[in-house]
Design an enzyme around this catalytic site. Structure first.
Site, PDB file in Angstrom:
ATOM      1  N   ASP A 127      29.317   7.612   6.349  1.00  0.00           N
ATOM      2  CA  ASP A 127      28.543   6.388   5.889  1.00  0.00           C
ATOM      3  C   ASP A 127      28.735   6.493   4.601  1.00  0.00           C
ATOM      4  OD1 ASP A 127      26.230   5.049   4.869  1.00  0.00           O
ATOM      5  OD2 ASP A 127      25.427   4.797   7.171  1.00  0.00           O
ATOM      6  N   THR A 138      22.695  -1.548  17.395  1.00  0.00           N
ATOM      7  CA  THR A 138      23.760  -2.531  17.768  1.00  0.00           C
ATOM      8  C   THR A 138      24.912  -2.451  16.707  1.00  0.00           C
ATOM      9  OG1 THR A 138      22.513  -3.868  16.473  1.00  0.00           O
ATOM     10  CG2 THR A 138      21.722  -3.513  18.618  1.00  0.00           C
ATOM     11  N   ASP A 188      25.391   6.119   2.423  1.00  0.00           N
ATOM     12  CA  ASP A 188      24.650   7.572   2.420  1.00  0.00           C
ATOM     13  C   ASP A 188      25.362   8.442   1.681  1.00  0.00           C
ATOM     14  OD1 ASP A 188      22.754   6.505   4.348  1.00  0.00           O
ATOM     15  OD2 ASP A 188      23.683   7.776   6.015  1.00  0.00           O
ATOM     16  N   ARG A 239      23.391  -2.819   8.678  1.00  0.00           N
ATOM     17  CA  ARG A 239      23.877  -2.895  10.075  1.00  0.00           C
ATOM     18  C   ARG A 239      22.811  -2.027  10.564  1.00  0.00           C
ATOM     19  NH1 ARG A 239      29.663  -0.937  12.078  1.00  0.00           N
ATOM     20  NH2 ARG A 239      28.235   1.149  11.855  1.00  0.00           N
TER      21      ARG A 239
END
Ligand code: PRP
Ligand code: URA
Length: 204
Positions: free
Chosen positions: A196, A104, A199, A100
């Site tokens: 995330d 955006t 992450d 991603r």
């Protein structure tokens, strides 16, 4: 959409959400909850009869009848793969790489490798976060290009927006999820979500 409601799964998701969970523990938890989700999503895999000889006689049994392919979406989907191959060691594995864009939130395809004959297999897409649904829709598009239909999409935490998007764009797919959260924030992160996933899994 199939919502897995299981106390063990809900317990693990709460631990995954906790900001103080470190990457080592996060990986173990991701594997635990994936095992439960995969068990649920494989309930209707085709089987065929198979007799087995026990030490005392012959028992009726079943064995898996068709090919199974797991497709983790890189990177975060890798956190669900070990659980899958542990439960279904016969499975073949394909990969779809998506990322991603941070501004955006639109995903970009960067890698694909799937086994030959995947169009005849029961296919499971592994991606722990379904936010806007853009990544899952893109992965399903890649699979549709090689003739795959009826994919089971396994997501640990989903946003209602992502579920709606996926069901509109790929009505033949079935989403299995453990948590359906409130929605998305301005950056298209799931709220309250867990942050995330990639992450947190890899400590990046
Ligand atoms: C995350 C996640 C999904 C996607 C979900 O991946 O693993 O693939 O975002 O968001 P969406 O539903 O809005 O498309 P990301 O692109 O951050 O890559 P990563 O797995 O490498 O961290
Ligand atoms: N991807 C993630 O890892 N988390 C989100 O909340 C949204 C997309």
């Amino acid at each position: 959409m199939r919502h897995l409601r299981h106390p063990l799964a809900e317990h693990v998701v709460a631990c995954l959400r906790d900001r103080s969970t470190d990457p080592g523990e996060f990986r173990r938890l991701a594997r635990r909850v994936s095992t439960l989700l995969i068990a649920e999503a494989t309930r209707d895999l085709p089987t065929e009869p198979r007799e087995v000889t026990t030490p005392l006689g012959v028992a009726p049994g079943l064995r898996l009848a068709g090919p199974v392919v797991a497709v983790p979406v890189l990177r975060a989907g890798l956190g669900m793969l070990e659980a899958f191959v542990e439960l279904v060691p016969e499975a073949q594995v394909g990969y779809v790489g998506l990322e991603r864009n941070e501004e955006t939130a639109v995903a970009r395809r960067y890698y694909e490798k799937v086994p030959k004959g995947i169009d005849r297999a029961s296919v499971f897409l592994l991606d722990p976060m379904l936010a806007t649904g853009g990544s899952a829709v893109m992965a399903l598009r890649a699979l549709r290009e090689v003739g795959v239909r009826g994919v089971r999409v396994l997501s640990i935490v989903s946003a209602p927006e992502g579920i709606r998007h996926l069901e509109a764009e790929a009505p033949d797919a079935i989403v299995f999820t453990v948590a359906v959260d409130q929605g998305l924030d301005a950056r298209k992160f799931i709220l309250p979500g867990l942050g995330d996933f990639g992450d947190r899994l890899y400590g990046t």
